[in-house]
Design an enzyme around this catalytic site. Structure first.
Site, PDB file in Angstrom:
ATOM      1  N   ALA A   1    -102.876  44.679  10.859  1.00  0.00           N
ATOM      2  CA  ALA A   1    -103.273  43.611  11.781  1.00  0.00           C
ATOM      3  C   ALA A   1    -103.452  42.296  11.044  1.00  0.00           C
ATOM      4  O   ALA A   1    -103.816  42.272   9.863  1.00  0.00           O
ATOM      5  CB  ALA A   1    -104.556  43.981  12.511  1.00  0.00           C
TER       6      ALA A   1
ATOM      7  N   ILE B   1    -106.371  45.528   7.772  1.00  0.00           N
ATOM      8  CA  ILE B   1    -106.349  44.227   8.443  1.00  0.00           C
ATOM      9  C   ILE B   1    -106.404  43.117   7.404  1.00  0.00           C
ATOM     10  O   ILE B   1    -107.012  43.273   6.336  1.00  0.00           O
ATOM     11  CB  ILE B   1    -107.517  44.111   9.464  1.00  0.00           C
ATOM     12  CG1 ILE B   1    -107.440  42.801  10.248  1.00  0.00           C
ATOM     13  CG2 ILE B   1    -108.868  44.313   8.806  1.00  0.00           C
ATOM     14  CD1 ILE B   1    -108.384  42.738  11.454  1.00  0.00           C
ATOM     15  N   CYS B   2    -105.740  42.001   7.734  1.00  0.00           N
ATOM     16  CA  CYS B   2    -105.788  40.795   6.920  1.00  0.00           C
ATOM     17  C   CYS B   2    -105.281  41.079   5.497  1.00  0.00           C
ATOM     18  O   CYS B   2    -104.210  41.649   5.322  1.00  0.00           O
ATOM     19  CB  CYS B   2    -107.207  40.223   6.928  1.00  0.00           C
ATOM     20  SG  CYS B   2    -107.347  38.512   6.378  1.00  0.00           S
ATOM     21  N   ALA B   3    -106.021  40.706   4.480  1.00  0.00           N
ATOM     22  CA  ALA B   3    -105.560  40.861   3.098  1.00  0.00           C
ATOM     23  C   ALA B   3    -105.372  42.320   2.693  1.00  0.00           C
ATOM     24  O   ALA B   3    -104.616  42.606   1.754  1.00  0.00           O
ATOM     25  CB  ALA B   3    -106.533  40.178   2.144  1.00  0.00           C
TER      26      ALA B   3
ATOM     27  N   SER C   1    -103.760  44.418   4.387  1.00  0.00           N
ATOM     28  CA  SER C   1    -102.360  44.714   4.684  1.00  0.00           C
ATOM     29  C   SER C   1    -101.471  44.280   3.514  1.00  0.00           C
ATOM     30  O   SER C   1    -100.451  44.915   3.234  1.00  0.00           O
ATOM     31  CB  SER C   1    -101.928  44.039   5.986  1.00  0.00           C
ATOM     32  OG  SER C   1    -101.956  42.634   5.861  1.00  0.00           O
TER      33      SER C   1
END
Length: 196
Positions: A158, A105-107, A109
């Protein structure tokens, strides 16, 4: 009578990890009788979340056996953007090659994009321009979806504003609940609505 083998979900923790991004999924996995939840850090050291929580992981990275991993969860945090979590490179590559589920999720990814794991799979992140900026080696633009969470093959990604959608996709990968139960959970936490 043999007990069914529990699945194992591992969460990577590091200084500055975004605690809220895993706050919806970890309690559900932790209370499950079908899945064991374990936390690890690079050296097994105590870490501090972005919110200031002091967390003592269960194990160190070197103690992990990839054969025992069913799911790897990577919370966000600026350490990914700074290249501070490259200690995971070998583990992530092995898990990816073994078809184990990796949820980022977030960074986190962006880390997967930087390492080439998103080039041929549908995925999302905080934003396409963000992903291209943080991960110059990223080649998956044609597979980018401007949505909150995506699961494709063994990768879940995400947007950082979507911890509930992220949790829902992880639950599906783990078969934690039935489809109906998963949707009930989602509606409760997303919209405050309990549907029988």
């Amino acid at each position: 009578m043999n007990q069914p083998v529990k699945k194992r979900a591992y969460v990577f923790l590091f200084d500055g990890f975004s605690d809220w991004e895993i706050a919806y999924l970890t309690p559900e996995i932790n209370k499950s009788k079908a899945c064991e939840l374990l936390y690890f850090s690079a050296q097994g050291q105590t870490v501090h979340s972005m919110g200031g929580m002091k967390v003592v992981p269960d194990i160190a990275l070197e103690q992990m056996n990839t054969n025992e991993v069913d799911l790897l969860i990577l919370p966000g945090g600026t350490a990914w953007e700074k290249g501070e979590n490259n200690v995971l490179d070998q583990l992530v590559r092995l898990l990816f090659e073994q078809g184990k589920t990796i949820a980022a999720i977030c960074a986190a990814s962006a880390y997967l994009g930087q390492k080439g794991f998103l080039d041929r799979l549908q995925h999302t992140s905080n934003d396409l321009q963000y992903l291209k900026g943080v991960a110059p080696q990223y080649l998956g633009e044609k597979n980018y979806l401007n949505t909150l969470a995506v699961a494709d093959q063994n990768i879940v990604t995400a947007n950082g504003i979507a911890p509930i959608e992220f949790a829902r996709e992880v639950f599906k990968k783990l078969n934690l609940y039935s489809d109906v139960e998963t949707e009930q959970w989602y509606q409760l936490f997303k919209n405050g609505v309990w549907q029988e």
